[in-house]
Write an enzyme that holds these catalytic residues in place. Structure first.
Site, PDB file in Angstrom:
ATOM      1  N   SER A  51      51.880  33.865  45.111  1.00 50.93           N
ATOM      2  CA  SER A  51      52.609  32.681  44.736  1.00 50.93           C
ATOM      3  C   SER A  51      51.537  31.474  45.063  1.00 50.93           C
ATOM      4  O   SER A  51      52.717  31.597  46.255  1.00 50.93           O
ATOM      5  CB  SER A  51      54.111  33.016  43.761  1.00 50.93           C
ATOM      6  OG  SER A  51      54.065  32.530  43.161  1.00 50.93           O
ATOM      7  N   TYR A  65      62.353  36.739  45.810  1.00 49.33           N
ATOM      8  CA  TYR A  65      61.102  36.663  45.649  1.00 49.33           C
ATOM      9  C   TYR A  65      60.661  35.419  46.426  1.00 49.33           C
ATOM     10  O   TYR A  65      59.396  35.790  46.516  1.00 49.33           O
ATOM     11  CB  TYR A  65      61.087  35.962  44.249  1.00 49.33           C
ATOM     12  CG  TYR A  65      59.794  36.268  43.680  1.00 49.33           C
ATOM     13  CD1 TYR A  65      58.751  37.043  43.547  1.00 49.33           C
ATOM     14  CD2 TYR A  65      59.015  34.642  43.273  1.00 49.33           C
ATOM     15  CE1 TYR A  65      57.666  36.883  42.653  1.00 49.33           C
ATOM     16  CE2 TYR A  65      57.595  34.642  42.861  1.00 49.33           C
ATOM     17  CZ  TYR A  65      57.165  35.714  42.291  1.00 49.33           C
ATOM     18  OH  TYR A  65      55.872  35.749  41.960  1.00 49.33           O
TER      19      TYR A  65
END
Length: 250
Positions: free
Chosen positions: A131, A144
């Site tokens: 990401s 995360y």
């Protein structure tokens, strides 16, 4: 050509499987939803094998590799992953351990095992779905962001090792900004900016991985944001990221 995809029952993973099937690849697909996997196996007309597994369980991670190790795999896509939203003090520890198991531990194990397999034949592609969060600190999505920092750091390090050996094995990482998948529903947030489609992210990632691109970032603005973040102090980035994430609160 044969590709293995984790988290293949929805989102980017599912769209990657569709695109690779269109390109004539054979597939090994895994995820937790047996019904979706069965439908995909039928849809792909004998070009896909499926195995229902949960990447939060270490035994299932090794079961996936055992299922694949005698097959001539050309690509492994470590796509399974999820996020948890909230202040670190208040988020659920059990869910965070599950996140670490899926986003970090499973990716680490499969990357190592398939890397060893690929290096023996001096051919293969590892595509880790990370990401743009992997380049940043992430208040309110701390676990995360930290997990994706692990994936980006590990992938870049392995890439340099392979480059120095002049290996034909390639390792890549997809680092998108917001993507329209089930991720936000599971994390308990809403999008604060317009996301790209999972189909676009999947096709862009596969095309770039097949070209041997190491860092794959769809979208000009996200690429510029990643570059810009390198010149901003970490504490200031934390403040900026916190304000962005706070807007996602449901």
């Amino acid at each position: 050509m044969l590709a293995v995809i984790t988290g293949a029952t929805s989102g980017i993973g599912k769209k990657m499987s569709e695109y690779l099937y269109e390109k004539g690849w054979n597939l090994i697909l895994t995820g937790r939803n047996r019904e979706v996997l069965a439908n995909l196996e039928k849809k792909y007309n004998g070009k896909a094998e499926t195995i229902a597994l949960d990447m939060s369980y270490e035994n299932d991670v090794y079961r996936l590799y055992d299922f694949c190790k005698e097959k001539d795999v050309d690509m492994i896509v470590n796509n399974a992953g999820f996020g948890i939203f909230g202040e670190f003090e208040k988020t659920d520890l059990k869910k965070e351990i599950e996140l670490i198991n899926v986003n970090v531990k499973a990716v680490h194990i499969l990357t190592k095992l398939f890397l060893q397999k690929f290096c023996k034949k001096n051919k293969g592609i590892i595509l880790n779905v990370a990401s743009s969060a992997g380049f940043l600190p992430g208040p309110l999505l701390s676990s995360y962001y930290a997990s994706k920092n692990y994936v980006t750091s590990m992938t870049l390090a392995i890439s340099e090792e392979l480059r120095r050996k002049k290996s034909n094995v390639k390792i890549c990482m997809l680092c998108p900004g917001p993507v329209d998948t089930e991720f936000n529903n599971r994390a308990g947030v809403v999008f604060s900016v317009k996301p790209i489609s999972a189909e676009y992210a999947a096709k862009y990632a596969i095309n770039q991985a097949l070209k041997g691109k190491t860092i794959i970032i769809p979208g000009t603005m996200v690429r510029l944001g990643v570059v810009f973040s390198k010149f901003v102090p970490k504490k200031l980035l934390c403040r900026v990221t916190y304000n962005i994430q706070k807007k996602k609160m449901k």
